[in-house]
Design a protein around this motif. Structure first.
Motif, mmCIF file in Angstrom:
data_model
loop_
_atom_site.group_PDB
_atom_site.id
_atom_site.type_symbol
_atom_site.label_atom_id
_atom_site.label_comp_id
_atom_site.label_asym_id
_atom_site.label_seq_id
_atom_site.Cartn_x
_atom_site.Cartn_y
_atom_site.Cartn_z
ATOM 1 N N PHE A 75 0.850 -1.090 0.123
ATOM 2 C CA PHE A 75 -0.015 0.117 -0.091
ATOM 3 C C PHE A 75 1.025 1.199 -0.335
ATOM 4 C CE2 PHE A 75 -2.524 -3.322 1.753
ATOM 5 C CZ PHE A 75 -3.666 -3.304 1.318
ATOM 6 N N ASN A 76 0.253 2.236 -0.747
ATOM 7 C CA ASN A 76 0.834 3.576 -0.506
ATOM 8 C C ASN A 76 0.632 4.229 0.529
ATOM 9 O OD1 ASN A 76 1.939 3.499 -3.526
ATOM 10 N ND2 ASN A 76 -0.083 3.859 -4.121
ATOM 11 N N HIS A 77 1.429 5.167 1.115
ATOM 12 C CA HIS A 77 1.518 5.807 2.235
ATOM 13 C C HIS A 77 -0.104 6.462 2.430
ATOM 14 C CE1 HIS A 77 2.418 8.686 5.616
ATOM 15 N NE2 HIS A 77 3.029 7.692 5.966
ATOM 16 N N ASP A 78 -0.693 7.065 1.228
ATOM 17 C CA ASP A 78 -2.144 7.430 1.687
ATOM 18 C C ASP A 78 -3.013 6.139 1.546
ATOM 19 O OD1 ASP A 78 -2.314 6.208 -1.073
ATOM 20 O OD2 ASP A 78 -2.606 8.171 -1.931
ATOM 21 N N GLY A 79 -2.809 4.951 1.515
ATOM 22 C CA GLY A 79 -3.683 3.868 1.991
ATOM 23 C C GLY A 79 -3.939 3.189 0.484
ATOM 24 N N GLY A 83 0.165 -2.840 -5.231
ATOM 25 C CA GLY A 83 0.121 -4.057 -5.784
ATOM 26 C C GLY A 83 0.373 -5.339 -4.903
ATOM 27 N N ASN A 84 0.255 -6.328 -5.426
ATOM 28 C CA ASN A 84 0.093 -7.674 -4.817
ATOM 29 C C ASN A 84 0.654 -8.758 -5.676
ATOM 30 O OD1 ASN A 84 -2.148 -7.047 -2.954
ATOM 31 N ND2 ASN A 84 -3.580 -6.942 -4.911
ATOM 32 N N ILE A 85 1.281 -9.691 -4.527
ATOM 33 C CA ILE A 85 2.032 -10.728 -4.928
ATOM 34 C C ILE A 85 1.327 -12.065 -4.137
ATOM 35 C CG2 ILE A 85 4.328 -12.089 -5.310
ATOM 36 C CD1 ILE A 85 5.641 -9.458 -5.593
ATOM 37 N N THR A 86 0.872 -12.990 -4.781
ATOM 38 C CA THR A 86 0.256 -14.308 -3.935
ATOM 39 C C THR A 86 1.298 -15.350 -4.524
ATOM 40 O OG1 THR A 86 -1.951 -13.356 -4.144
ATOM 41 C CG2 THR A 86 -1.590 -15.605 -3.840
ATOM 42 N N MET A 87 1.572 -16.219 -3.739
ATOM 43 C CA MET A 87 2.644 -17.394 -4.039
ATOM 44 C C MET A 87 2.016 -18.527 -3.395
ATOM 45 S SD MET A 87 6.419 -15.922 -2.901
ATOM 46 C CE MET A 87 7.225 -14.386 -3.993
ATOM 47 N N LYS A 88 1.944 -19.507 -3.993
ATOM 48 C CA LYS A 88 1.079 -20.785 -3.614
ATOM 49 C C LYS A 88 2.344 -21.884 -3.603
ATOM 50 C CE LYS A 88 -3.318 -19.517 -4.957
ATOM 51 N NZ LYS A 88 -4.667 -20.004 -5.569
ATOM 52 N N GLY A 89 2.371 -22.875 -2.583
ATOM 53 C CA GLY A 89 3.327 -24.081 -2.752
ATOM 54 C C GLY A 89 3.070 -24.960 -1.739
ATOM 55 N N ASN A 90 4.262 -25.390 -1.079
ATOM 56 C CA ASN A 90 4.234 -26.358 -0.198
ATOM 57 C C ASN A 90 5.183 -26.045 1.103
ATOM 58 O OD1 ASN A 90 2.549 -28.221 -1.765
ATOM 59 N ND2 ASN A 90 4.469 -28.762 -2.748
ATOM 60 N N SER A 111 -0.018 -8.413 -9.497
ATOM 61 C CA SER A 111 -0.907 -7.171 -9.782
ATOM 62 C C SER A 111 -0.214 -6.030 -9.358
ATOM 63 C CB SER A 111 -2.349 -7.435 -9.453
ATOM 64 O OG SER A 111 -2.279 -7.358 -7.929
ATOM 65 N N GLY A 112 -0.319 -4.949 -10.299
ATOM 66 C CA GLY A 112 0.194 -3.544 -9.839
ATOM 67 C C GLY A 112 1.435 -3.515 -10.169
ATOM 68 N N LEU A 113 2.239 -4.192 -11.014
ATOM 69 C CA LEU A 113 3.769 -4.115 -11.256
ATOM 70 C C LEU A 113 3.712 -3.587 -12.767
ATOM 71 C CD1 LEU A 113 5.853 -7.081 -9.937
ATOM 72 C CD2 LEU A 113 6.288 -4.754 -9.743
ATOM 73 N N ASP A 114 2.978 -2.540 -12.984
ATOM 74 C CA ASP A 114 2.990 -1.714 -14.276
ATOM 75 C C ASP A 114 4.265 -0.525 -14.248
ATOM 76 O OD1 ASP A 114 1.932 0.338 -13.011
ATOM 77 O OD2 ASP A 114 -0.093 -0.002 -13.403
ATOM 78 N N ASN A 115 4.435 -0.263 -15.408
ATOM 79 C CA ASN A 115 5.472 1.052 -15.648
ATOM 80 C C ASN A 115 5.092 2.190 -15.627
ATOM 81 O OD1 ASN A 115 7.419 -1.188 -16.009
ATOM 82 N ND2 ASN A 115 6.915 -1.016 -18.435
ATOM 83 N N GLU A 116 3.722 2.311 -15.224
ATOM 84 C CA GLU A 116 3.015 3.894 -15.322
ATOM 85 C C GLU A 116 3.236 4.308 -13.914
ATOM 86 O OE1 GLU A 116 -1.010 3.750 -16.458
ATOM 87 O OE2 GLU A 116 -0.683 2.669 -18.013
ATOM 88 N N VAL A 117 3.258 3.378 -12.750
ATOM 89 C CA VAL A 117 3.321 3.747 -11.451
ATOM 90 C C VAL A 117 4.443 3.061 -10.830
ATOM 91 C CG1 VAL A 117 2.323 4.212 -9.292
ATOM 92 C CG2 VAL A 117 0.900 4.540 -11.178
ATOM 93 N N LYS A 118 5.331 3.903 -10.193
ATOM 94 C CA LYS A 118 6.500 3.119 -9.556
ATOM 95 C C LYS A 118 6.157 2.407 -8.100
ATOM 96 C CE LYS A 118 11.157 3.286 -8.272
ATOM 97 N NZ LYS A 118 12.579 4.259 -7.939
ATOM 98 N N SER A 119 6.408 0.826 -8.580
ATOM 99 C CA SER A 119 6.077 0.074 -7.304
ATOM 100 C C SER A 119 7.171 0.231 -6.322
ATOM 101 C CB SER A 119 6.036 -1.352 -8.103
ATOM 102 O OG SER A 119 5.064 -1.661 -9.155
ATOM 103 N N SER A 127 9.564 -9.777 -6.369
ATOM 104 C CA SER A 127 8.984 -10.132 -7.774
ATOM 105 C C SER A 127 10.245 -10.862 -8.674
ATOM 106 C CB SER A 127 8.534 -8.905 -8.723
ATOM 107 O OG SER A 127 8.030 -9.464 -9.907
ATOM 108 N N TYR A 128 11.439 -10.016 -8.739
ATOM 109 C CA TYR A 128 12.631 -10.493 -9.465
ATOM 110 C C TYR A 128 12.947 -11.776 -8.939
ATOM 111 C CZ TYR A 128 17.347 -10.571 -10.962
ATOM 112 O OH TYR A 128 18.449 -11.305 -11.107
ATOM 113 N N VAL A 129 13.348 -11.887 -7.544
ATOM 114 C CA VAL A 129 13.887 -13.125 -6.998
ATOM 115 C C VAL A 129 13.009 -14.177 -6.960
ATOM 116 C CG1 VAL A 129 14.697 -14.018 -5.038
ATOM 117 C CG2 VAL A 129 15.443 -11.807 -5.413
ATOM 118 N N SER A 130 11.826 -14.188 -7.001
ATOM 119 C CA SER A 130 10.901 -15.272 -7.220
ATOM 120 C C SER A 130 10.849 -15.835 -8.660
ATOM 121 C CB SER A 130 9.446 -15.186 -6.582
ATOM 122 O OG SER A 130 8.975 -13.893 -7.080
ATOM 123 N N SER A 131 10.751 -14.707 -9.547
ATOM 124 C CA SER A 131 10.688 -14.986 -10.884
ATOM 125 C C SER A 131 11.853 -15.830 -11.522
ATOM 126 C CB SER A 131 10.407 -13.786 -11.886
ATOM 127 O OG SER A 131 9.074 -13.390 -11.461
#
Length: 173
Positions: A75-79, A83-90, A111-119, A127-131
Motif C-alpha cells: 500500500f502507498n502511504h495514503d492507503g 500491488g499484490n504478490i500471491t505465492m502458492k506452494g508447499n 498485480s500492480g507491477l506496471d510501468n506507469e506507477v513506480k512499485s 518479484s525479480y527473485v521469485s521469478s
C-alpha cells in the motif's frame, strides 16, 4: 440484587468459561495450521532527488498440512493499493526450536507491477527473485523465522527470507 449487576456477573463468568475452554482445546488438540497476518512499514531511501518513498506491507501467511499460501499486499502511504504478490506452494520443513518454517513456492500471481506507477522497491525485488527462481529451478524457496513469539498473546515478530523483511504478526488461531 440489581439486574445490571447480575447481567455483568453472568457475562464475566461466560467470558471466563469461553477463554478456559479455548485454552484447553488448544492444548488438547494442537493444530498443524499456521495462520499469521503480518505488517511492516517500508522505506526506500535510494530514491532519486532525495525523497523517501514510504509504503506499507501486509503479508498473510497460511499453511495447513503441506499446503501453503503467502499473500503480499503493498500500500502507498495514503492507503491506496500499490500491488499484490500471491505465492502458492508447499511447506518443505518446520523446525520447532527456532520456530522456522520453510516454503517451496510453485506458482505466483502478481498485480500492480506496471510501468506507469513506480512499485515499491521491496515488491520489485521479491518479484525479480521469485521469478528468477521459478524460471530457472521451477520453485522459489523462502523461510519465515519467528524472532519473538508469544502464543498466549497471539503475536510474533518474524523475518522473511530471502527478502530480509522483519514484520510484526498477529497469530490467527
Amino acid at each position: 440484587m440489581n439486574r445490571k449487576l447480575l447481567w455483568g456477573i453472568n457475562t464475566f463468568v461466560l467470558i471466563i468459561l469461553i477463554v478456559s475452554v479455548t485454552i484447553s482445546y488448544r492444548h488438547l488438540n494442537p493444530s498443524q495450521t499456521l495462520m499469521m497476518s503480518c505488517s511492516s512499514e517500508l522505506f526506500d531511501r535510494n530514491e532519486l532527488g532525495g525523497s523517501i518513498s514510504r509504503h506499507y506491507l501486509l503479508v498473510d501467511v497460511f499453511a495447513k498440512g503441506k499446503l501453503a499460501q503467502l499473500n503480499y499486499r503493498y500500500f502507498n502511504h495514503d492507503g491506496s493499493s500499490a500491488g499484490n504478490i500471491t505465492m502458492k506452494g508447499n511447506v518443505s520443513g518446520v523446525n520447532a526450536d527456532p520456530h522456522k518454517y520453510s516454503f517451496s513456492v510453485k506458482t505466483k500471481e502478481e498485480s500492480g507491477l506496471d510501468n506507469e506507477v513506480k512499485s515499491p522497491e521491496h515488491m520489485r525485488y521479491l518479484s525479480y527473485v521469485s521469478s528468477f527462481n521459478l524460471d530457472n529451478k521451477g520453485m522459489h524457496n523462502l523461510s519465515v523465522e519467528m524472532l519473538d513469539f508469544n502464543e498466549l498473546h497471539d503475536y510474533a515478530v518474524v523475518i522473511f527470507q530471502p527478502s530480509n523483511t522483519v514484520c510484526g504478526c498477529r497469530l490467527v488461531q
